[in-house]
Design an enzyme around this catalytic site. Structure first.
Site, PDB file in Angstrom:
ATOM      1  N   SER A  98      42.666  13.383  16.467  1.00 52.10           N
ATOM      2  CA  SER A  98      41.351  14.001  16.649  1.00 52.10           C
ATOM      3  C   SER A  98      41.421  15.526  16.588  1.00 52.10           C
ATOM      4  O   SER A  98      40.497  16.168  16.077  1.00 52.10           O
ATOM      5  CB  SER A  98      40.744  13.555  17.980  1.00 52.10           C
ATOM      6  OG  SER A  98      41.554  13.962  19.069  1.00 52.10           O
ATOM      7  N   ASP A 109      43.501  14.514  24.484  1.00 48.61           N
ATOM      8  CA  ASP A 109      44.911  14.854  24.311  1.00 48.61           C
ATOM      9  C   ASP A 109      45.152  15.427  22.922  1.00 48.61           C
ATOM     10  O   ASP A 109      44.278  15.394  22.053  1.00 48.61           O
ATOM     11  CB  ASP A 109      45.800  13.626  24.543  1.00 48.61           C
ATOM     12  CG  ASP A 109      45.487  12.497  23.568  1.00 48.61           C
ATOM     13  OD1 ASP A 109      44.570  12.655  22.740  1.00 48.61           O
ATOM     14  OD2 ASP A 109      46.154  11.454  23.632  1.00 48.61           O
ATOM     15  N   ASP A 111      47.656  15.093  19.711  1.00 49.51           N
ATOM     16  CA  ASP A 111      48.713  14.361  19.015  1.00 49.51           C
ATOM     17  C   ASP A 111      49.495  15.358  18.177  1.00 49.51           C
ATOM     18  O   ASP A 111      48.926  16.037  17.312  1.00 49.51           O
ATOM     19  CB  ASP A 111      48.115  13.275  18.126  1.00 49.51           C
ATOM     20  CG  ASP A 111      47.374  12.218  18.928  1.00 49.51           C
ATOM     21  OD1 ASP A 111      47.972  11.680  19.869  1.00 49.51           O
ATOM     22  OD2 ASP A 111      46.198  11.952  18.623  1.00 49.51           O
ATOM     23  N   ASP A 164      50.838  14.035  23.280  1.00 48.19           N
ATOM     24  CA  ASP A 164      51.621  12.924  22.738  1.00 48.19           C
ATOM     25  C   ASP A 164      52.490  13.501  21.621  1.00 48.19           C
ATOM     26  O   ASP A 164      51.990  13.822  20.537  1.00 48.19           O
ATOM     27  CB  ASP A 164      50.724  11.812  22.181  1.00 48.19           C
ATOM     28  CG  ASP A 164      50.043  11.022  23.285  1.00 48.19           C
ATOM     29  OD1 ASP A 164      50.360  11.258  24.465  1.00 48.19           O
ATOM     30  OD2 ASP A 164      49.191  10.175  22.969  1.00 48.19           O
ATOM     31  N   LYS A 225      33.026   7.682  17.660  1.00 46.30           N
ATOM     32  CA  LYS A 225      34.074   7.553  18.670  1.00 46.30           C
ATOM     33  C   LYS A 225      33.467   7.495  20.063  1.00 46.30           C
ATOM     34  O   LYS A 225      33.901   6.707  20.918  1.00 46.30           O
ATOM     35  CB  LYS A 225      35.060   8.723  18.563  1.00 46.30           C
ATOM     36  CG  LYS A 225      35.999   8.646  17.363  1.00 46.30           C
ATOM     37  CD  LYS A 225      36.953   9.821  17.325  1.00 46.30           C
ATOM     38  CE  LYS A 225      37.878   9.832  18.524  1.00 46.30           C
ATOM     39  NZ  LYS A 225      38.883  10.922  18.439  1.00 46.30           N
ATOM     40  N   TYR A 234      37.122   0.965  21.973  1.00 48.13           N
ATOM     41  CA  TYR A 234      37.992   2.061  21.528  1.00 48.13           C
ATOM     42  C   TYR A 234      39.330   1.923  22.229  1.00 48.13           C
ATOM     43  O   TYR A 234      39.515   2.400  23.347  1.00 48.13           O
ATOM     44  CB  TYR A 234      37.349   3.419  21.848  1.00 48.13           C
ATOM     45  CG  TYR A 234      38.087   4.600  21.247  1.00 48.13           C
ATOM     46  CD1 TYR A 234      37.706   5.108  20.018  1.00 48.13           C
ATOM     47  CD2 TYR A 234      39.153   5.189  21.905  1.00 48.13           C
ATOM     48  CE1 TYR A 234      38.377   6.186  19.453  1.00 48.13           C
ATOM     49  CE2 TYR A 234      39.830   6.269  21.355  1.00 48.13           C
ATOM     50  CZ  TYR A 234      39.434   6.760  20.130  1.00 48.13           C
ATOM     51  OH  TYR A 234      40.098   7.819  19.573  1.00 48.13           O
TER      52      TYR A 234
END
Length: 698
Positions: A98, A109, A111, A164, A225, A234
């Site tokens: 995202s 978060d 990624d 992450d 989303k 989701y």
């Protein structure tokens, strides 16, 4: 035509995707007004991050970049490389998900992918040395390595921001600052976990290249989303769809309607995927073959690919199915929710509803009569974090085991939210699954759904956790709706019935529609009470029903040295009789189709109804000859365009060796008509711990 006329004619518009677009129509003034209203709603819903929060993300990413560079330089020096090698040693941080797509919201978060040289390994250097470096930093909390995941990841919070972090070691001694991660050469001489780690960034870059309008794509994706989270669909780990899956679905709709604005794209999204005939794949581009030897998604060659229920193919080599976690049950739930979204969007386009109606939360705990409750406990919060991550990553297996052992006749709806009972002294969280018999199944008298073996097999797999510690326990129990613990509700008590559900029940009862799958009235079914239990049990309200205590969850909290789990004593075998046999209080379609459109969709141009678009899609579909004329491009035009593009035949994914995407079914139906109602009373029983027998009698 003269040569000058040919030279002056405008070039044909660029085609995005593997087929021609459905419609090139742009927005009308009504569409623009709805688009302004939608964007206003998204802003007011708090989906956009402030400039200060965005600046903090950049600052955190800068710190992580410097930590990664220093880590690689130190490893290079310790391993005896030359001073020049130490100076050139480098690691790069790329983002995906995202944040890379520009659709992240407050608190989301990040990624990220760390790309390092060939001599820095994932197992020892990343998950051990870098892990220890991060563990010693004050800014880092909740550090959790997940080595055995499909894509190995290190999860942590840096200065309160969730990260992450993946790692990829590429076959280069020096990682240069200008590395192009989209270049095929980064895949040379690397293993499959590295390919999967690299694929996140490569896919994100390709998505942004393959959509006609990035801004419209981002707004639409942000909207959907948010919708998916509100409707409980989701979550990749529990068998629904994650961020990349929703991005690919939205990108495909953007390709089919290249000139549409977000309000149009949201409406077309639900229209397209309500009609989609899974398991026909969604693809943004043709599947690319290469000589690197990595397996690509191809059901002609790979037996496992034939079993995928909802293929959504990534656009970067090696092309993979990003939604392999989807099961029959979760596909059914998502198709029901797509139908719900389509119904609301039709009403919005007819000015009969506001955008807020689309985002009403799904009332999961009012949708079934029977549930499985999965309680997870640990000695402390840190142990619970690791233990919960392990259990949650395998909850999907419980759904698959129940589907397998009941031959698909018992459907599970895993809810992708965790709940915490803060009144308990131990670290605790719980997950829930709704249970119902597959609608339309003919049930023989005395037929049983005994899933004790499925539960025991699931618990056995959970107890193989290699990092198990004393105090880590799991309990699976059957509860009725009346026994749902009060801590799952935001206010701490059970909510009153939603007006839509209540009105639906009244209309169903008045219309004599409250029938079960076997044609029996649910409310007065004499066999809805357990046959082996007492003649009558007193109802217990959720306010007085205590949640599972640590004593109940684990009579002996310390396991033997062999790691075997101490099972609680079960005084008798509880069974679920007609409640599950008859699908419970209300099926998912009952909930999501409570808002019906007064104007039907387009005429059914195919021989199959929407109900045939996915296995287990419950509810009947009635065709309508009344098109919606107020929409900027009508359903009839959409259907005709789909037919002209020749991607509606519903055959195999590949024909005559040519990669061809098979788009939605031509069958257009109207709103699902629910035939089930809501039963206001259930017979309450105490939860059964661990072992349960789910019985269905006609």
């Amino acid at each position: 035509m003269s040569s000058s006329e040919r030279m002056s004619s405008p070039p044909p518009p660029k085609q995005y995707g593997v087929t021609k677009p459905i419609s090139m129509a742009g927005p009308t003034e009504a569409d623009m007004q709805r688009n302004r209203e939608l964007e206003k709603f998204l802003v007011e819903a708090g989906l956009y991050e402030s400039k200060e929060e965005d600046a903090k993300r950049e600052q955190v990413l800068g710190r992580i970049r410097q930590i990664a560079k220093d880590w690689v330089k130190e490893l290079t020096r310790l391993r005896g490389y030359s001073d020049q090698m130490v100076e050139d040693a480098n690691a790069l941080i790329f983002t995906f998900g995202s944040y890379r797509l520009g659709v992240h919201g407050p608190g989301a978060d990040i990624d990220a992918l760390c790309v390092g040289p060939s001599y820095v390994s994932r197992e020892e250097d990343f998950f051990f040395i870098l892990h220890n470096i991060l563990a010693e930093m004050e800014e880092v909390t909740e550090l959790q390595p997940v080595l055995d995941a499909h894509v190995p990841v290190m999860k942590f919070k840096f200065d309160g921001l969730s990260i992450d972090l993946l790692y990829a070691s590429i076959s280069r001694l020096v990682v240069r600052e200008d590395l192009d991660i989209s270049d095929m050469s980064v895949l040379y001489d690397v293993d499959e976990p590295t390919v999967r780690s690299l694929n996140g960034c490569r896919v994100a870059d390709q998505i942004l290249k393959l959509v006609p309008n990035v801004e419209h794509f981002c707004t639409t994706l942000r909207c959907l989303k948010f919708w998916a989270k509100r409707r409980g669909v989701y979550s990749n780990v529990t068998g629904f769809l994650g961020g990349v899956n929703w991005a690919l679905l939205v990108a495909r709709v953007c390709q089919l309607y290249p000139n549409a604005v977000p309000s149009m794209l949201v409406s077309r999204f639900f229209r397209v995927y309500t009609m989609w005939r899974w398991p026909n794949p969604v693809m943004l581009c043709a599947i690319e073959e290469a000589e690197l030897g990595f397996s690509v998604w191809d059901p002609r060659k790979n037996r496992r690919d034939k079993t995928h229920h909802m293929p959504i193919i990534t656009p970067a080599y090696p092309c993979m199915n990003s939604s392999y976690n989807v099961s029959t049950s979760t596909l059914r739930v998502m198709m029901d929710q797509f139908q719900y979204g389509n119904t609301i969007c039709e009403e919005v386009e007819l000015n009969k509803a506001q955008w807020s109606a689309l985002f009403e939360p799904y009332l999961f705990f009012e949708s079934y009569r029977n549930y499985l409750q999965v309680d997870i406990v640990a000695a402390n919060a840190d142990d619970l974090l690791a233990w919960k991550g392990w259990v949650e990553s395998r909850l999907r297996q419980l759904t698959l085991m129940i589907e397998r052992d009941t031959y698909g006749k018992l459907q599970c709806h895993p809810y992708p939210h965790e709940y915490v009972d803060t009144s308990k002294p131990c670290a605790h969280c719980a997950f829930f699954m709704g249970l119902q018999r597959k609608p339309g199944e003919v049930v023989q008298e005395g037929q049983q759904f005994d899933i004790r073996g499925s539960v025991e097999e699931f618990k056995l797999s959970i107890n193989m956790y290699m990092f198990w510690k004393p105090g880590m326990e799991i309990c699976v129990s059957h509860i009725r709706r009346k026994q749902i613990p009060p801590y799952v509700f935001p206010e701490g008590y059970k909510r009153t019935r939603h007006p839509r559900l209540a009105s639906q029940q009244r209309s169903s009862e008045n219309g004599n529609e409250y029938q079960t799958g076997s044609g029996l009235k649910r409310k007065k079914d004499p066999e809805s009470v357990d046959q082996d239990g007492p003649e009558k049990r007193q109802s217990v309200s959720p306010q007085k029903q205590d949640s599972l205590s640590p004593e109940h969850l684990a009579p002996s909290s310390v396991r033997s040295g062999t790691g075997s789990n101490v099972e609680p004593v079960i005084p008798d075998k509880r069974v679920l009789n007609q409640e599950i046999a008859e699908g419970g209080d209300v099926s998912n379609s009952s909930v999501i189709t409570s808002v019906t459109s007064e104007v039907g969709s387009c005429e059914d141009v195919g021989n199959e109804s929407v109900a045939g678009s996915s296995e287990g899609n419950n509810g009947s579909v009635e065709g309508s000859n009344n098109p919606v004329s107020s929409q900027s491009d009508s359903c009839d035009a959409d259907s005709q365009s789909l037919l002209e593009n020749r991607h509606l035949d519903g055959n195999g994914a590949f024909q005559d060796g040519v990669h061809e995407e098979l788009e939605p079914n031509a069958g257009l139906g109207s709103v699902l008509q629910s035939t089930s109602g809501i039963d206001s009373e259930t017979v309450v029983q105490k939860p059964v711990m661990s072992r349960l027998s789910l019985t269905s009698t006609a």
